[in-house]
Design a protein around this motif. Structure first.
Motif, short mmCIF file in Angstrom:
data_model
loop_
_atom_site.label_atom_id
_atom_site.label_comp_id
_atom_site.label_asym_id
_atom_site.label_seq_id
_atom_site.Cartn_x
_atom_site.Cartn_y
_atom_site.Cartn_z
N PRO A 78 -11.46 -5.61 -44.80
CA PRO A 78 -11.98 -4.30 -45.23
C PRO A 78 -11.44 -3.18 -44.36
O PRO A 78 -11.21 -3.36 -43.15
N ARG A 79 -11.22 -2.04 -44.97
CA ARG A 79 -10.68 -0.90 -44.23
C ARG A 79 -11.59 -0.53 -43.05
O ARG A 79 -11.10 -0.22 -41.96
N ALA A 80 -12.89 -0.60 -43.25
CA ALA A 80 -13.82 -0.24 -42.18
C ALA A 80 -13.65 -1.14 -40.96
O ALA A 80 -13.71 -0.68 -39.82
N VAL B 21 -10.35 -0.15 -39.19
CA VAL B 21 -10.55 1.08 -38.43
C VAL B 21 -11.36 0.80 -37.17
O VAL B 21 -11.07 1.33 -36.08
N TYR B 22 -12.38 -0.05 -37.30
CA TYR B 22 -13.22 -0.44 -36.16
C TYR B 22 -12.36 -1.01 -35.04
O TYR B 22 -12.48 -0.62 -33.87
N ASN B 23 -11.46 -1.93 -35.38
CA ASN B 23 -10.65 -2.58 -34.35
C ASN B 23 -9.54 -1.68 -33.81
O ASN B 23 -9.23 -1.72 -32.62
N ILE B 24 -8.94 -0.88 -34.68
CA ILE B 24 -7.87 0.02 -34.23
C ILE B 24 -8.40 0.98 -33.17
O ILE B 24 -7.76 1.23 -32.14
N GLY B 25 -9.59 1.52 -33.41
CA GLY B 25 -10.19 2.42 -32.43
C GLY B 25 -10.44 1.73 -31.10
O GLY B 25 -10.25 2.32 -30.02
N ARG B 26 -10.85 0.48 -31.16
CA ARG B 26 -11.15 -0.26 -29.93
C ARG B 26 -9.87 -0.68 -29.19
O ARG B 26 -9.88 -0.78 -27.96
N VAL B 27 -8.79 -0.90 -29.91
CA VAL B 27 -7.51 -1.15 -29.25
C VAL B 27 -7.09 0.08 -28.45
O VAL B 27 -6.66 -0.02 -27.29
N ALA B 28 -7.22 1.26 -29.06
CA ALA B 28 -6.89 2.50 -28.36
C ALA B 28 -7.78 2.68 -27.13
O ALA B 28 -7.31 3.10 -26.06
N THR C 279 -13.91 -4.26 -26.09
CA THR C 279 -13.79 -5.71 -26.31
C THR C 279 -14.56 -6.18 -27.54
O THR C 279 -14.60 -7.38 -27.83
N GLN C 280 -15.17 -5.25 -28.28
CA GLN C 280 -15.85 -5.63 -29.51
C GLN C 280 -14.84 -5.88 -30.62
O GLN C 280 -13.71 -5.37 -30.59
N ASP C 281 -15.22 -6.67 -31.61
CA ASP C 281 -14.26 -7.09 -32.63
C ASP C 281 -14.94 -7.35 -33.97
O ASP C 281 -16.07 -7.83 -34.02
N MET C 282 -14.21 -7.04 -35.05
CA MET C 282 -14.69 -7.35 -36.39
C MET C 282 -13.67 -8.15 -37.21
O MET C 282 -13.93 -8.47 -38.36
N LEU C 283 -12.51 -8.48 -36.62
CA LEU C 283 -11.45 -9.10 -37.40
C LEU C 283 -11.33 -10.61 -37.23
O LEU C 283 -10.81 -11.29 -38.12
#
Length: 232
Positions: free
Chosen positions: A120-122, A125-132, A150-154
């Motif tokens: 899902p796009r959400a 986006v959740y993970n991309i922000g946390r990578v940054a 370090t949180q993750d949804m993928l």
């Protein structure tokens, strides 16, 4: 040797890999990095370190582990028109890592097959922000943000199904003072970042594992910016 058109010599190799297999700690990449580096050294080091990383990533299928194994430190790896591009991210000297390494393996292929081909796009986006946020935390020393970075949804939600103790081990690490905790690679190890209380965090992680019927060992270490090298 094939890359350079060299004849493969008759040699006897002894590999002492102290990284547990199928525990999400990059044992195969470490062995691959060591083998490539040793072969390159054997024939006079005609290939640069970056060229070795390119070959290793092609053999491994991705640069995630071979880039830091060869170059050291924290590495970002992307492909642009088939060419691997890497960039180093500085890691604060005070940062430690506590690993809970279960005695139960989690084969990489099995863990990878659990992942959805589309997300899902959400969640993306959740993970991309946390990578940054992870890069920002490491580069600036703003380590308080590691609890979010370090949180993750993928991948962790999908792998929770075959590794139920994961959530409790991560929670135990955070409750005992870790800055952030997550499933290491595809598992089954869980890694916690901290700047102190390493033994307390390790004990609580092991205790949480034991309460879930899991045995394992604690490894306390520090990130290193030293990659593959020759010991003479």
């Amino acid at each position: 040797f094939e890359e350079l058109g060299e004849v493969v010599p008759d040699v006897l190799l002894e590999c002492d890999n102290q990284i547990e297999l199928s525990r999400g700690m990059g044992s195969s990449s470490a062995s691959l990095a060591a083998g490539l580096f040793a072969a390159n050294e054997y024939i006079g080091s005609p290939l640069s370190l970056n060229e070795l990383v390119q070959i290793a990533a092609e053999m491994e299928g991705h640069p995630d582990n071979v880039a830091p194994a060869l170059l050291g430190g924290m590495q970002i790896g992307i492909y642009e028109e088939g060419q691997l591009i890497t960039a180093s991210v500085p890691i604060p000297d005070k940062l430690s890592a506590v690993l809970y390494v279960p005695n139960v393996p989690m084969p990489t292929e099995d863990a990878r097959n659990l992942l959805k081909p589309l997300v899902p796009r959400a969640d993306a986006v959740y993970n991309i922000g946390r990578v940054a946020l992870m890069v920002q935390a490491m580069a600036t020393g703003g380590l308080d943000n590691l609890q979010y970075a370090t949180q993750d949804m993928l991948h962790q939600p999908d792998r929770q199904g075959i590794f139920p103790p994961m959530k409790n081990i991560i929670k135990a690490a955070m409750n005992s003072g870790a800055l952030g905790a997550f499933l290491s690679g595809s598992g089954s190890s869980v890694l916690a970042f901290c700047v102190d209380r390493e033994y307390t965090i390790g004990y609580e992680m092991a205790d949480a594992g034991m309460k879930s019927g899991l045995d394992g060992e604690i490894v306390i270490t520090r990130p290193s910016d030293k990659g593959t090298y020759v010991v003479r």
